[in-house]
Enzyme design. Structure first.
Site, PDB file in Angstrom:
ATOM      1  NE  ARG A  44      -2.604  -1.124   3.411  1.00  0.00           N
ATOM      2  CZ  ARG A  44      -2.468  -2.290   4.093  1.00  0.00           C
ATOM      3  NH1 ARG A  44      -3.028  -3.485   3.478  1.00  0.00           N
ATOM      4  NH2 ARG A  44      -2.034  -2.440   5.390  1.00  0.00           N
ATOM      5  CE  LYS A 134     -13.373  11.016   1.291  1.00  0.00           C
ATOM      6  NZ  LYS A 134     -13.403   9.953   0.677  1.00  0.00           N
ATOM      7  CD  GLU A 175     -17.001  11.226  -1.043  1.00  0.00           C
ATOM      8  OE1 GLU A 175     -16.089  11.422  -0.512  1.00  0.00           O
ATOM      9  OE2 GLU A 175     -16.897  10.628  -2.083  1.00  0.00           O
ATOM     10  CE  LYS A 217     -14.627  12.848  -3.391  1.00  0.00           C
ATOM     11  NZ  LYS A 217     -13.297  12.240  -3.237  1.00  0.00           N
TER      12      LYS A 217
HETATM   13  C1  5MM Z   1     -10.770   6.258  -2.892  1.00  0.00           C
HETATM   14  O1  5MM Z   1     -12.025   5.780  -2.240  1.00  0.00           O
HETATM   15  C2  5MM Z   1     -12.549   6.691  -1.138  1.00  0.00           C
HETATM   16  C3  5MM Z   1     -12.671   5.844   0.214  1.00  0.00           C
HETATM   17  O2  5MM Z   1     -13.335   4.841   0.221  1.00  0.00           O
HETATM   18  P1  5MM Z   1     -13.401   3.793   1.392  1.00  0.00           P
HETATM   19  O3  5MM Z   1     -13.313   4.523   2.716  1.00  0.00           O
HETATM   20  O4  5MM Z   1     -14.873   3.223   1.283  1.00  0.00           O
HETATM   21  O5  5MM Z   1     -12.398   2.535   1.362  1.00  0.00           O
HETATM   22  C4  5MM Z   1     -13.748   7.327  -1.378  1.00  0.00           C
HETATM   23  O6  5MM Z   1     -14.157   8.082  -0.630  1.00  0.00           O
HETATM   24  C5  5MM Z   1     -13.349   8.112  -2.463  1.00  0.00           C
HETATM   25  O7  5MM Z   1     -12.610   9.243  -2.033  1.00  0.00           O
HETATM   26  C6  5MM Z   1     -14.619   8.713  -2.990  1.00  0.00           C
HETATM   27  O8  5MM Z   1     -15.764   7.997  -3.147  1.00  0.00           O
HETATM   28  C7  5MM Z   1     -14.359   9.240  -4.366  1.00  0.00           C
HETATM   29  O9  5MM Z   1     -14.035   8.047  -5.268  1.00  0.00           O
HETATM   30  P2  5MM Z   1     -14.499   7.837  -6.649  1.00  0.00           P
HETATM   31  O10 5MM Z   1     -13.897   6.466  -7.220  1.00  0.00           O
HETATM   32  O11 5MM Z   1     -15.846   7.624  -6.555  1.00  0.00           O
HETATM   33  O12 5MM Z   1     -14.006   8.995  -7.598  1.00  0.00           O
END
Ligand code: 5MM
Length: 333
Positions: A44, A134, A175, A217
């Site tokens: 990671r 965020k 978001e 967002k």
């Molecule tokens: C990158 O994924 C973010 C975190 O997801 P998890 O906490 O569920 O693992 C997610 O919040 C992401 O920042 C947003 O959904 C935007 O990502 P996408 O892929 O929808 O552009």
């Protein structure tokens, strides 16, 4: 101008957007696994360093959102991630929610958790160099959902988070994500997104959150992924901007999530948005639409780091070009 609005303005600066690289450990591991890479802390770290150290990234990326694990890791040379990206001209951000969990009393719906102890965690993240944060609330569309309870509970949590961030001098990215899962049409997505945003605005106002010091967002207004129809970029842009018009002029900016759209479609939709005159910039804070091609190109091969970085640089450049259109179409008066 207060410090939060200055940082918020930088995050949505002309021609720039945000890279969302904040997958929680479980999500990141399943994405690494699909690419044939074992989900270890070391992999990671290597993957996040590949992304963050992409040559020229700062030309199109104002900020990168990390998760707690990454913010506590270092580049291979020992420099902590936040310091390393700051030195590259990119603002470091941190995902501070602890995930969406089943919401008591609301079967099939979730509430995003992480408010307990948040002020102390924010001050620790500020010490590590985080400039923004965020929090993601998630809403599923069915004929009956989301319920008014889920809309209200998640809006309240988003506002509590945003107020705590501003008190800590950290810009909150707010978001509210209406998921693409389902076979609903674009109109239903517009209806739900409208209701979700109205509740978020009300709760932000009740807690005196300064809209000039947040970045919204949202999802784009789009048909569900199970719907056989594909809306055109012009249809998505018109429906999305129509919903967003309820936000006051003071809002610092909007940075869309990609929501699982194919990368090129997310970019085309973002570009179409720029043709609408709005008082706030319409930018990107994409996760998958930026990093999926990079992960596929690299797939854990140390000899393909440059290929992964080139794939990320391509997507960032395409989206930065899309948002740069705004300044050509809407010259500052
Ligand atoms: C990158 O994924 C973010 C975190 O997801 P998890 O906490 O569920 O693992 C997610 O919040 C992401 O920042 C947003 O959904 C935007 O990502 P996408 O892929 O929808 O552009």
């Amino acid at each position: 101008m207060n410090p939060c609005s200055q940082i918020a303005e930088k995050l949505v600066a002309p021609g720039k957007g945000i890279l969302a690289a904040d997958e929680s450990i479980g999500t990141m591991n399943s994405r690494l696994d699909k690419a044939g890479v074992p989900g270890t802390a070391e992999n990671r770290q290597v993957y996040r360093e590949l992304l963050a150290a992409t040559p020229g990234l700062a030309d199109g990326a104002s900020g990168i959102i990390f998760c707690d694990e990454t913010l506590n890791q270092t580049f291979a040379d020992g420099t902590p991630f936040a310091r390393a990206v700051l030195a590259l001209g990119i603002l470091p951000g941190i995902k501070v929610d602890t995930g969406a969990r089943p919401c008591p009393g609301l079967p099939g719906e979730t509430i995003t958790e992480g408010l307990d102890g948040l002020p102390a965690r924010l001050s620790g993240y500020a010490d590590l160099g985080a400039a923004f944060a965020k929090w993601r609330a998630v809403y599923t569309i069915t004929p009956q959902l989301p319920s008014p309870g889920a809309i209200r509970a998640n809006a309240h949590a988003l506002a509590r988070y945003a107020a705590a961030c501003q008190e800590a001098g950290i810009v909150p990215i707010v978001e509210p994500e209406v998921l693409m899962d389902g076979d609903h049409g674009l109109d239903r997505c517009a209806e739900v997104t409208t209701a979700v945003h109205a509740a978020v605005r009300e709760e932000l106002a009740l807690l005196n959150v300064d809209l000039a010091g947040i970045v919204l967002k949202p999802n784009m207004v789009i048909e569900g992924s199970g719907n056989p129809e594909t809306s055109t970029p012009e249809e998505v842009a018109a429906a999305t901007v129509a919903v967003l018009r309820a936000w006051p002029d003071q809002l610092a900016g909007v940075a869309f999530l990609s929501g699982g759209q194919p990368p090129e479609r997310a970019t085309a939709n973002l570009e179409a948005m720029q043709h609408h005159r709005t008082s706030w910039p319409l930018s990107f804070s994409f996760g998958r639409a930026l990093v999926d091609p990079a992960l596929a190109a690299w797939h854990g091969d140390a000899d393909l780091v440059a290929a992964g970085q080139a794939a990320l640089a391509d997507r960032v450049a395409a989206n930065a070009a899309a948002v740069r259109l705004r300044s050509q179409l809407q010259p500052a008066s």
